[in-house]
Design a protein around this motif. Structure first.
Motif, short mmCIF file in Angstrom:
data_model
loop_
_atom_site.label_atom_id
_atom_site.label_comp_id
_atom_site.label_asym_id
_atom_site.label_seq_id
_atom_site.Cartn_x
_atom_site.Cartn_y
_atom_site.Cartn_z
N ALA A 1 0.84 -1.20 0.00
CA ALA A 1 0.00 0.00 0.00
C ALA A 1 0.87 1.25 0.00
O ALA A 1 2.01 1.23 0.45
CB ALA A 1 -0.89 0.00 1.23
N GLY A 2 0.32 2.32 -0.54
CA GLY A 2 0.99 3.61 -0.54
C GLY A 2 0.04 4.60 0.10
O GLY A 2 -1.17 4.54 -0.15
N ALA B 1 -7.10 12.05 2.59
CA ALA B 1 -6.17 10.92 2.70
C ALA B 1 -6.36 9.98 1.51
O ALA B 1 -7.48 9.63 1.16
CB ALA B 1 -6.42 10.16 4.00
N ALA B 2 -5.26 9.59 0.91
CA ALA B 2 -5.31 8.67 -0.22
C ALA B 2 -4.49 7.42 0.08
O ALA B 2 -3.37 7.50 0.57
CB ALA B 2 -4.77 9.34 -1.48
N VAL B 3 -5.09 6.26 -0.17
CA VAL B 3 -4.39 4.99 0.01
C VAL B 3 -4.55 4.18 -1.27
O VAL B 3 -5.66 4.04 -1.79
CB VAL B 3 -4.96 4.17 1.19
N VAL B 4 -3.46 3.67 -1.78
CA VAL B 4 -3.51 2.82 -2.96
C VAL B 4 -2.93 1.46 -2.57
O VAL B 4 -2.05 1.38 -1.71
CB VAL B 4 -2.70 3.38 -4.14
N VAL B 5 -3.45 0.41 -3.18
CA VAL B 5 -2.91 -0.92 -2.93
C VAL B 5 -2.47 -1.50 -4.27
O VAL B 5 -3.24 -1.55 -5.22
CB VAL B 5 -3.98 -1.85 -2.30
N LEU C 1 1.81 6.96 -6.63
CA LEU C 1 0.39 6.89 -6.95
C LEU C 1 -0.48 7.51 -5.86
O LEU C 1 -1.47 8.18 -6.15
CB LEU C 1 -0.01 5.44 -7.19
N ALA C 2 -0.08 7.31 -4.62
CA ALA C 2 -0.85 7.89 -3.51
C ALA C 2 -0.73 9.41 -3.58
O ALA C 2 -1.70 10.13 -3.37
CB ALA C 2 -0.31 7.37 -2.18
#
Length: 237
Positions: A41-42, A56-60, A228-229
């Motif tokens: 995750a980022g 808040a942004a979370v990418v997996v 990306l996040a």
DNA sequence: GCGACAG
DNA sequence: ATCTTGTCGC
């Protein structure tokens, strides 16, 4: 994903926040390797309305393809100002809310900010790692504390970031020839571009943090997860 | 005492 | 972090 402690603890004065960091820092684990990594995750936080809204942004991403599996954006009112050293108290509540919406739990988390490369060895990456109880890595764009020599110009090379102050934790971290504590690495992620600061957050050591940061490098300065996040949190794309 | 100071 | 246009370079 859920969390046992509520968020009341986040309404703190700077003095109380520092005291909490001193209490939590010894709990940070800075050795070992995360096992069987399937997805990474980022995390990154952005602001709107002149700072009144926190985003808040979370990418997996799947590993090793680094393919985007899921991305979440969470918005909420900002409740704390930015104070160097106390960044986690400003950003973590929103980050946790975003994590709560993930379909699957990542095996490793890359955070935009410092891990143990922090005055009290509890940067936002370490602090978030404690809350999530997951291995975390801090990837920052600027130094908060510590010193370093010249950084090699070759992509993938690095120079140690060291500090004189020893950590609170009994199981200490690496020291250099002068006995200074190694708190991170200045990584040349791209030629002719300012290095990024990679430091262990929680549940892994310096070498492992570096390995993963390098393994996740794409064609740009930031490793893919935080890149990306970052993009999501800043509304760009 | 004087700077430095993640996002 | 955010406010912001064009511009230089791979």
């Amino acid at each position: 994903m859920t969390h046992h402690e509520d968020l009341h603890a986040w309404t703190l004065t700077p003095e109380e926040a520092v005291a909490l960091q001193r209490r939590l820092a010894p709990r940070v684990i800075r050795h070992g390797k995360p096992d069987a990594v399937t997805c990474i995750a980022g995390v990154d936080i952005g602001f709107e309305d002149g700072g009144e809204t926190t985003r808040a942004a979370v990418v997996v991403l799947d590993w090793p393809s680094l393919t985007l599996r899921q991305s979440v954006v969470h918005r909420e009112p900002t409740r704390m100002p930015y104070i160097p050293g106390l960044l986690s108290f400003r950003e973590i509540p929103a980050a946790l809310a975003a994590f709560a919406r993930l379909e699957s739990c990542p095996d490793l988390v890359m955070v935009d900010g410092q891990g143990i490369a922090h005055p009290r060895r509890l940067g936002v990456a370490s602090h978030l790692g404690l809350w999530l109880d997951l291995p975390t890595i801090g990837v920052a764009k600027k130094v908060l504390c510590g010193r370093h020599g010249e950084v090699p110009a070759t992509r993938g090379e690095w120079a140690p970031l060291t500090d004189r102050r020893r950590a609170e934790a009994p199981a200490d971290i690496e020291t250099d020839a002068e006995g200074r504590v190694v708190i991170g690495a200045m990584l040349r992620s791209r030629v002719n571009v300012k290095p990024v600061i990679v430091s262990p957050g929680h549940r892994l050591d310096q070498a492992t943090a570096l390995e993963w940061a390098i393994a996740c490098l794409g064609k740009t300065k930031l490793p893919e997860p935080t890149r990306l996040a970052d993009r999501l949190a800043s509304w760009k794309g």
